[in-house]
Design a protein around this motif. Structure first.
Motif, short mmCIF file in Angstrom:
data_model
loop_
_atom_site.label_atom_id
_atom_site.label_comp_id
_atom_site.label_asym_id
_atom_site.label_seq_id
_atom_site.Cartn_x
_atom_site.Cartn_y
_atom_site.Cartn_z
N PRO A 198 -3.70 -0.87 7.91
CA PRO A 198 -2.71 -1.10 7.23
C PRO A 198 -1.46 -0.91 7.70
O PRO A 198 -0.48 -0.66 7.15
N VAL A 199 -1.46 -0.78 9.17
CA VAL A 199 -0.15 -0.28 9.84
C VAL A 199 0.86 -1.41 9.69
O VAL A 199 2.09 -1.13 9.20
N HIS A 200 0.68 -2.69 9.63
CA HIS A 200 1.82 -3.73 9.35
C HIS A 200 2.34 -3.82 7.83
O HIS A 200 3.53 -3.81 7.53
N LYS A 201 1.08 -3.32 7.11
CA LYS A 201 1.59 -3.33 5.49
C LYS A 201 2.48 -2.04 5.05
O LYS A 201 3.45 -2.22 4.37
N GLN A 202 2.16 -0.97 5.88
CA GLN A 202 2.76 0.35 5.78
C GLN A 202 4.27 0.10 6.33
O GLN A 202 5.42 0.64 5.99
N PHE A 203 4.39 -0.64 7.56
CA PHE A 203 5.66 -0.98 8.12
C PHE A 203 6.41 -1.85 7.13
O PHE A 203 7.86 -1.41 7.06
N ALA A 204 6.03 -2.74 6.58
CA ALA A 204 6.82 -3.69 5.47
C ALA A 204 7.10 -2.73 4.35
O ALA A 204 8.37 -2.91 3.97
N LEU A 205 6.45 -1.92 3.98
CA LEU A 205 6.81 -1.07 2.87
C LEU A 205 7.77 -0.14 3.12
O LEU A 205 8.78 0.27 2.48
N GLY A 206 7.79 0.55 4.63
CA GLY A 206 8.85 1.40 4.84
C GLY A 206 10.02 0.54 4.92
O GLY A 206 11.29 1.02 4.41
N GLN A 207 10.24 -0.56 5.32
CA GLN A 207 11.24 -1.37 5.45
C GLN A 207 11.97 -1.63 3.82
O GLN A 207 13.10 -1.37 3.61
N ASN A 208 11.05 -1.81 2.75
CA ASN A 208 11.12 -2.36 1.73
C ASN A 208 11.97 -1.12 0.89
O ASN A 208 12.86 -1.08 0.13
N ILE A 209 11.59 0.24 1.15
CA ILE A 209 12.00 1.32 0.46
C ILE A 209 13.53 1.94 1.36
O ILE A 209 14.02 3.01 0.87
N GLY A 210 13.64 1.33 2.44
CA GLY A 210 15.02 1.75 3.28
C GLY A 210 14.70 2.60 4.36
O GLY A 210 15.69 3.04 4.77
#
Length: 242
Positions: A198-210
């Motif tokens: 899930p590394v790339h998914k978690q990276f995208a999530l982090g970007q989404n929340i700021g």
């Protein structure tokens, strides 16, 4: 007959009100669609300020828009009562972030359990190539001793394909992620077969929340704390937010 006409008129009026109520939602959605917002809209509702609508984006971010969708803004909305300001935007964003983060299965994280009873938890977006992440990692034992469970999510700050990305994928593909994380932070090479992770998914999530840097700490109530802070300070904030 007169009663029938009254009921019919009431139904027409109610139908008109419902149609009008849908107009801001549709207008705002159309505007954001035209702006090519990459993050899906979670909800649109009237804000406490007359004429201004609160738009909650997936992941927690909040925007504001006029009813006709002509004006869109991002910023803080404060409510002041008896001279005391309350940041309504920050409160709404924290609620959204908490909902998103706390829904992630712990099986997709690297977990450092609290010693004894867990009083609360923090979720940390980390990068194994980040010096301040190493510093915080060295204080996990103290956080655990204070009853704070530490949950890691991956955030390769230089993006996919970077050294941090490769290291984090190796950690997440290891049979013992906790041991692999400790070794990677200590500068040791980790050999792990490629796997679905899930590394790339978690990276995208982090970007989404700021999240825009590491470490980024999310408290149990969704409040986002950017950057390193000493363990006693983090623990105090975390225990208040449980």
């Amino acid at each position: 007959m007169r009663a029938t006409r009254i009921i019919a008129a009431a139904l027409i009026a109610l139908s008109s009100c419902m149609a009008w109520a849908d107009e801001p939602d549709q207008a705002i959605r159309k505007t954001l669609e035209n702006l090519q917002m990459d993050v899906p809209i979670e909800s649109i509702a009237a804000s406490p300020l007359n004429g201004l609508y609160e738009v909650r984006m997936q992941g927690g971010r909040v925007l504001y828009a006029s009813a006709d969708g002509k004006y869109v803004m991002q910023g803080y909305l404060f409510e002041v009562n008896d001279g005391k300001p309350v940041n309504l935007t920050e409160k709404a964003e924290s609620e959204g972030i908490a909902k998103t983060i706390n829904a992630i299965p712990t099986s997709e994280m690297v977990i450092y359990p609290a010693v004894g009873e867990a009083k609360t938890h923090i979720t940390v977006f980390t990068d194994t190539t980040c010096p301040y992440c190493h510093k915080l990692h060295g204080e996990i034992a103290e956080l655990n001793r204070r009853g704070v469970e530490v949950r890691y999510l991956a955030f390769p700050r230089q993006g996919p394909g970077s050294e941090g990305d490769n290291q984090l994928q190796a950690v997440w593909c290891s049979s013992d992620r906790k041991k692999a994380m400790d070794q990677m932070v200590a500068g040791k090479d980790i050999k792990a077969a490629k796997c679905e992770n899930p590394v790339h998914k978690q990276f995208a999530l982090g970007q989404n929340i700021g999240v825009n840097g590491t470490p980024a700490i999310v408290l149990a109530d969704g409040k986002l704390i950017p950057g390193y802070q000493p363990a006693p300070q983090v623990a105090a904030l975390a225990l208040k937010a449980k």
